[in-house]
Design an enzyme around this catalytic site. Structure first.
Site, PDB file in Angstrom:
ATOM      1  N   TYR A 141      62.175 -17.758  38.716  1.00  0.00           N
ATOM      2  CA  TYR A 141      63.019 -18.204  39.834  1.00  0.00           C
ATOM      3  C   TYR A 141      62.990 -19.724  39.992  1.00  0.00           C
ATOM      4  O   TYR A 141      63.936 -20.312  40.506  1.00  0.00           O
ATOM      5  CB  TYR A 141      62.544 -17.564  41.149  1.00  0.00           C
ATOM      6  CG  TYR A 141      63.147 -16.216  41.447  1.00  0.00           C
ATOM      7  CD1 TYR A 141      63.019 -15.157  40.542  1.00  0.00           C
ATOM      8  CD2 TYR A 141      63.836 -15.991  42.634  1.00  0.00           C
ATOM      9  CE1 TYR A 141      63.556 -13.921  40.826  1.00  0.00           C
ATOM     10  CE2 TYR A 141      64.381 -14.750  42.915  1.00  0.00           C
ATOM     11  CZ  TYR A 141      64.238 -13.720  42.013  1.00  0.00           C
ATOM     12  OH  TYR A 141      64.772 -12.493  42.299  1.00  0.00           O
ATOM     13  N   LYS A 192      54.948  -7.996  31.225  1.00  0.00           N
ATOM     14  CA  LYS A 192      55.451  -7.618  29.907  1.00  0.00           C
ATOM     15  C   LYS A 192      54.673  -8.408  28.851  1.00  0.00           C
ATOM     16  O   LYS A 192      55.217  -9.281  28.175  1.00  0.00           O
ATOM     17  CB  LYS A 192      56.963  -7.911  29.814  1.00  0.00           C
ATOM     18  CG  LYS A 192      57.838  -6.865  30.480  1.00  0.00           C
ATOM     19  CD  LYS A 192      57.992  -5.580  29.668  1.00  0.00           C
ATOM     20  CE  LYS A 192      58.891  -5.774  28.464  1.00  0.00           C
ATOM     21  NZ  LYS A 192      58.983  -4.510  27.657  1.00  0.00           N
ATOM     22  N   ASP A 225      58.431  -2.280  32.417  1.00  0.00           N
ATOM     23  CA  ASP A 225      59.469  -1.255  32.211  1.00  0.00           C
ATOM     24  C   ASP A 225      58.903   0.132  32.492  1.00  0.00           C
ATOM     25  O   ASP A 225      59.526   0.956  33.171  1.00  0.00           O
ATOM     26  CB  ASP A 225      60.086  -1.360  30.804  1.00  0.00           C
ATOM     27  CG  ASP A 225      59.050  -1.360  29.673  1.00  0.00           C
ATOM     28  OD1 ASP A 225      57.849  -1.533  29.957  1.00  0.00           O
ATOM     29  OD2 ASP A 225      59.462  -1.164  28.514  1.00  0.00           O
ATOM     30  N   ASP A 249      61.076  -8.333  42.211  1.00  0.00           N
ATOM     31  CA  ASP A 249      62.411  -8.187  42.791  1.00  0.00           C
ATOM     32  C   ASP A 249      63.007  -6.844  42.388  1.00  0.00           C
ATOM     33  O   ASP A 249      63.508  -6.088  43.227  1.00  0.00           O
ATOM     34  CB  ASP A 249      63.305  -9.336  42.308  1.00  0.00           C
ATOM     35  CG  ASP A 249      64.696  -9.278  42.903  1.00  0.00           C
ATOM     36  OD1 ASP A 249      64.802  -9.035  44.120  1.00  0.00           O
ATOM     37  OD2 ASP A 249      65.678  -9.453  42.153  1.00  0.00           O
ATOM     38  N   ASP A 253      63.311  -2.978  44.637  1.00  0.00           N
ATOM     39  CA  ASP A 253      64.559  -2.250  44.895  1.00  0.00           C
ATOM     40  C   ASP A 253      64.429  -0.789  44.461  1.00  0.00           C
ATOM     41  O   ASP A 253      64.926   0.116  45.129  1.00  0.00           O
ATOM     42  CB  ASP A 253      65.743  -2.897  44.155  1.00  0.00           C
ATOM     43  CG  ASP A 253      66.532  -3.855  45.047  1.00  0.00           C
ATOM     44  OD1 ASP A 253      65.908  -4.473  45.936  1.00  0.00           O
ATOM     45  OD2 ASP A 253      67.764  -3.992  44.862  1.00  0.00           O
TER      46      ASP A 253
HETATM   47  C1  IPM Z   1      65.174 -10.283  47.542  1.00  0.00           C
HETATM   48  C2  IPM Z   1      66.551 -10.770  47.190  1.00  0.00           C
HETATM   49  C3  IPM Z   1      66.501 -12.249  46.849  1.00  0.00           C
HETATM   50  C4  IPM Z   1      65.644 -12.393  45.613  1.00  0.00           C
HETATM   51  C5  IPM Z   1      67.861 -12.937  46.668  1.00  0.00           C
HETATM   52  C6  IPM Z   1      68.739 -12.769  47.882  1.00  0.00           C
HETATM   53  C7  IPM Z   1      67.709 -14.387  46.315  1.00  0.00           C
HETATM   54  O1  IPM Z   1      67.107  -9.998  46.188  1.00  0.00           O
HETATM   55  O2  IPM Z   1      64.541 -10.863  48.439  1.00  0.00           O
HETATM   56  O3  IPM Z   1      64.731  -9.309  46.944  1.00  0.00           O
HETATM   57  O4  IPM Z   1      66.134 -12.257  44.472  1.00  0.00           O
HETATM   58  O5  IPM Z   1      64.463 -12.679  45.761  1.00  0.00           O
HETATM   59 MG    MG Z   2      65.945  -8.290  45.622  1.00  0.00          MG
END
Ligand code: IPM
Ligand code: MG
Length: 367
Positions: A141, A192, A225, A249, A253
């Site tokens: 990042y 990884k 993975d 990240d 999710d």
């Molecule tokens: C998160 C989001 C952010 C990230 C974006 C909005 C920059 O997806 O906080 O998970 O990638 O960190």
């Molecule tokens: Mg995210």
């Protein structure tokens, strides 16, 4: 003593969900003497439209002077063509970096009432309680060099750099081990190393600090993975997962869907603690600005309200108040009240505002 809170609603449904959080803070001010002083400012595309940047210097200053920043969400198609350095997400990344919020805690807890809202089978997610500890101020990042180079003849090169140093890996590993000690005493470190030297270093440094200071905690290593696959196959094998910025990240999710909906996952971004209290921390739902449902009053405010519960716990040392708030939410869900994203057969679908009101009345019932 006043507790300074900065609310940055951001874009899209960020505005809708943060209004409900504001109600909850007022309740704690009135009923539990929280003594919170709230300020508001802009971030993301909303800030860009007003100031030409994703976060203004005034807002940054307010954030630095706050005990907790409550962040909504940023981004949307409206700003797709904004120059890259001013895109809405840049505001969030600057907050994380400038406040040195290197530890992102993303708990994935499956509320009993929501077992049927998940796409996964009941036995896989019932009773789930795991935390992803994501490194938040390093890795790909922020790594240099980065950019897009023109190589001529219509050929271009996009570059990002995955880079970690020993001290960055050690400090995030410590957060994970300390957290695991208060939970089920197990850390899974994910990278990884089979393709990336930065992953090999990650693995070696986590192993080293484990041996030096945390040999009483169980430590596992898992390729990222495989970790994604294991999260949907048998998530209850995990307690604390520690991983880098990018894998964190993605894996968070994935973990969100185990809980029924992305609308349920809170997060805390923490820096250094002062005797266990995190000043200057940032709290945000894991979900984004969801422009597709903006303005319809159907967004789920619970991830943001749960993020405020984390603020009560980590920034204000109000464990009991955090417990009450989480219990109030659990009771609302048990009563069958749901926003659309977590609706199941037989539940009552309510709006964003009604969900905020339901949490308040559940808080009243509990006190
Ligand atoms: C998160 C989001 C952010 C990230 C974006 C909005 C920059 O997806 O906080 O998970 O990638 O960190
Ligand atoms: Mg995210």
């Amino acid at each position: 003593m006043t507790n300074k809170i900065l609310i940055l609603p951001g874009d899209g449904i960020g505005h809708e969900v943060m209004k409900e959080v504001n109600k909850v803070i007022s309740w704690f001010n009135e009923s539990k003497s929280l003594n919170a002083e709230i300020e508001f400012d802009n971030v993301g595309g909303t800030s860009y439209d007003l100031n030409g940047s994703a976060i203004s210097e005034e807002a940054m200053k307010l954030a630095k002077d706050s005990d907790a920043v409550l962040f909504g969400a940023v981004g949307g198609p409206k700003w797709d063509n904004v120059e890259y350095e001013n895109r809405p997400e840049a505001g969030l990344l600057r907050l994380r970096k400038d406040l040195d919020l290197f530890a992102n805690l993303r708990p994935a807890i499956c509320f009993p009432a929501l077992v049927d809202a998940s796409a996964l089978k009941r036995e896989i997610i019932e009773g789930l309680d795991i935390v992803i500890v994501r490194e938040l101020t390093g890795g790909i990042y922020f790594g240099e060099p980065r950019g897009i180079e023109d190589l001529g003849s219509g050929n271009r090169r996009g570059i990002n750099t995955q880079v970690y140093e020993t001290w960055e890996i050690r400090r995030i590993a410590e957060v994970a081990f300390e957290l695991a000690k208060k939970r089920n005493n197990k850390v899974t470190s994910s990278e990884k190393r089979n393709v990336m030297e930065s992953g090999l270093l990650w693995n070696e440094e986590v192993t080293k600090i484990h041996k030096e200071k945390y040999s009483d905690v169980d430590l596992d290593h898992m390729l990222a993975d495989n970790c994604g696959m294991q999260l949907v196959r048998w998530p209850k094998q995990f307690d604390v997962i520690v991983t880098d910025n990018l894998f964190g990240d993605m894996l968070s999710d994935v973990a969100a869907m185990l809980t029924g909906s992305l609308g349920m996952l809170p997060s805390a971004s923490l820096g250094k603690s002062n005797n266990g209290i995190f000043r200057n921390a940032l709290y945000e739902p894991v979900h984004g600005s969801a422009p597709d449902i903006e303005g319809q009053g159907i967004a789920n405010p619970l991830a943001s309200i749960l993020s405020f519960a984390m603020a009560l716990r980590y920034s204000f040392s109000k464990e009991e108040d955090a417990d009450i708030l989480e219990k109030a939410i659990s009771n609302v869900l048990d009563a069958g009240l749901r926003t659309k994203d977590i609706a199941t057969k037989g539940s009552k679908v309510i709006s964003t505002v009604e969900m905020g009101d339901a949490v308040i009345s559940s808080l009243n019932d509990l006190s």
